[in-house]
Design a protein around this motif. Structure first.
Motif, PDB file in Angstrom:
ATOM      1  N   LEU A   1      -5.615 -33.463  14.088  1.00  0.00           N
ATOM      2  CA  LEU A   1      -6.817 -33.999  13.441  1.00  0.00           C
ATOM      3  C   LEU A   1      -6.528 -35.087  12.410  1.00  0.00           C
ATOM      4  O   LEU A   1      -7.367 -35.365  11.535  1.00  0.00           O
ATOM      5  CB  LEU A   1      -7.601 -32.857  12.769  1.00  0.00           C
ATOM      6  CG  LEU A   1      -8.317 -31.927  13.749  1.00  0.00           C
ATOM      7  CD1 LEU A   1      -8.902 -30.726  13.019  1.00  0.00           C
ATOM      8  CD2 LEU A   1      -9.427 -32.673  14.499  1.00  0.00           C
TER       9      LEU A   1
ATOM     10  N   ARG B   1      -9.236 -37.548  11.803  1.00  0.00           N
ATOM     11  CA  ARG B   1     -10.505 -37.134  11.185  1.00  0.00           C
ATOM     12  C   ARG B   1     -10.380 -36.887   9.678  1.00  0.00           C
ATOM     13  O   ARG B   1     -11.226 -36.220   9.082  1.00  0.00           O
ATOM     14  CB  ARG B   1     -11.048 -35.859  11.865  1.00  0.00           C
ATOM     15  CG  ARG B   1     -11.339 -35.963  13.353  1.00  0.00           C
ATOM     16  CD  ARG B   1     -12.146 -37.195  13.765  1.00  0.00           C
ATOM     17  NE  ARG B   1     -13.407 -37.393  13.055  1.00  0.00           N
ATOM     18  CZ  ARG B   1     -14.572 -36.862  13.416  1.00  0.00           C
ATOM     19  NH1 ARG B   1     -14.648 -36.096  14.472  1.00  0.00           N
ATOM     20  NH2 ARG B   1     -15.661 -37.115  12.725  1.00  0.00           N
TER      21      ARG B   1
ATOM     22  N   ALA C   1     -13.469 -37.515   7.631  1.00  0.00           N
ATOM     23  CA  ALA C   1     -14.730 -36.886   8.052  1.00  0.00           C
ATOM     24  C   ALA C   1     -15.131 -35.782   7.062  1.00  0.00           C
ATOM     25  O   ALA C   1     -14.294 -35.244   6.331  1.00  0.00           O
ATOM     26  CB  ALA C   1     -14.567 -36.288   9.448  1.00  0.00           C
TER      27      ALA C   1
ATOM     28  N   LEU D   1     -17.702 -32.027  12.010  1.00  0.00           N
ATOM     29  CA  LEU D   1     -16.689 -31.498  12.928  1.00  0.00           C
ATOM     30  C   LEU D   1     -17.229 -30.298  13.704  1.00  0.00           C
ATOM     31  O   LEU D   1     -18.114 -29.583  13.229  1.00  0.00           O
ATOM     32  CB  LEU D   1     -15.454 -31.042  12.144  1.00  0.00           C
ATOM     33  CG  LEU D   1     -14.761 -32.083  11.265  1.00  0.00           C
ATOM     34  CD1 LEU D   1     -13.571 -31.437  10.549  1.00  0.00           C
ATOM     35  CD2 LEU D   1     -14.304 -33.274  12.082  1.00  0.00           C
TER      36      LEU D   1
ATOM     37  N   GLN E   1     -12.641 -27.640  15.310  1.00  0.00           N
ATOM     38  CA  GLN E   1     -11.978 -28.610  14.430  1.00  0.00           C
ATOM     39  C   GLN E   1     -11.959 -28.106  12.988  1.00  0.00           C
ATOM     40  O   GLN E   1     -10.961 -28.249  12.284  1.00  0.00           O
ATOM     41  CB  GLN E   1     -12.684 -29.966  14.518  1.00  0.00           C
ATOM     42  CG  GLN E   1     -12.476 -30.646  15.872  1.00  0.00           C
ATOM     43  CD  GLN E   1     -13.298 -31.915  16.023  1.00  0.00           C
ATOM     44  OE1 GLN E   1     -14.408 -32.023  15.491  1.00  0.00           O
ATOM     45  NE2 GLN E   1     -12.759 -32.884  16.741  1.00  0.00           N
TER      46      GLN E   1
END
Ligand code: ADP
Ligand code: MG
Length: 245
Positions: A131, A134, A137, A142, A146
């Motif tokens: 990940l 991400r 994020a 998610l 995740q």
């Protein structure tokens, strides 16, 4: 040479009159993945929570890397807590922090790492769980799988000696379970010491070194997965496996 990383010795836990753990003995060797199965209410979560004293044992000893966590100062206890990582069914990410914020917070607050060091460590751990892309994020963006992998990265970022997983995939939609189990298998291959409570029997067959069957606050039986699933010795183990299979 085998070296125990986590040892649970004569662990008992009472809630008032009710005795939930009745003398648990369990060792997890360095690099071992030990899998715990058993009926709901058998004391699996309580046992894990006693391992970093989220729950205070009524009797018994817990040794992490040969150090008894039942003794010592508050400072020792806090240091020890960081060495015993926990991953729960609900991911418990901070919703107002980014993925990076979630994975760096405890590193900075509890370990006193500076921003650059914490972020570098976070990126390394996010990369391990697939990940890294991400990092900026927010948790709500998610999937559940995740989010759980972020929770795993957060635990790993503190350099734990052992990580305890309490039903890490139970809250996930079925199609998301595989991604989390895959990460756990990779961590095992990297040598992480893990104690895992889960109902994913297929994963246990594939990745566990040992399977422990608990019922009513005791370890009824333990052995390699082939033995526990293929030729369980105790009647209670057979009855449980027949129900869940
Ligand atoms: P498992 O994880 O195997 O389902 P738990 O460890 O959650 O089992 O619970 C074992 C038993 O202990 C259950 O009967 C549960 O109701 C009881 N229990 C767990 N936590 C508490 C608590 N804080 N107070 C009172 N009883 C509890
Ligand atoms: Mg539980």
């Amino acid at each position: 040479m085998r070296r125990p990383m986590l040892e649970i010795v004569g662990l008992e836990k009472r809630f008032g009159e009710r005795q939930v753990l009745r003398g648990i003995d369990l060792r997890v060797e360095t690099g071992e993945l030990v899998f715990v199965i058993g009926p709901s209410g058998s004391g699996k979560s309580t046992m894990l929570r006693c391992c970093n004293r989220l729950e205070e044992p009524s009797a018994g000893d817990i040794l992490v890397d040969n150090r008894n966590i039942m003794h010592g100062s508050t400072r020792d206890l806090n240091r020890m807590r960081l060495q015993v990582g926990m991953v729960f069914q609900g991911f418990h990410l901070y919703p107002h922090l980014s993925v990076m914020g979630n994975v760096t917070l405890a590193q900075r607050k509890a370990l006193g790492r500076g921003r650059a060091e914490a972020e570098a460590k976070a990126m390394e751990m996010l990369d391990q769980v697939g990940l890294a892309h991400r990092a900026t994020a927010m948790p709500a963006e998610l999937s559940g799988g995740q989010q759980q992998r972020v929770a795993i990265a957060r635990a790993l970022a503190l350099d734990p000696k052992v990580v305890l997983f309490d039903e890490p995939t139970s809250a996930l939609d079925p199609e998301l379970v595989g991604s989390v189990l895959k990460v756990m298998k990779q961590l095992k291959e990297k040598g992480l010491t893990m104690l895992v409570v889960s109902h994913e029997m297929g994963f246990a067959r594939e990745a566990a070194d040992r399977v422990v069957f608990m019922d009513q606050g005791v370890v009824v039986e333990e052995g390699p997965p082939e033995q526990i699933f293929g030729a369980p010795q105790a009647e209670r183990t057979r009855a449980f496996l027949a129900r869940v299979a």
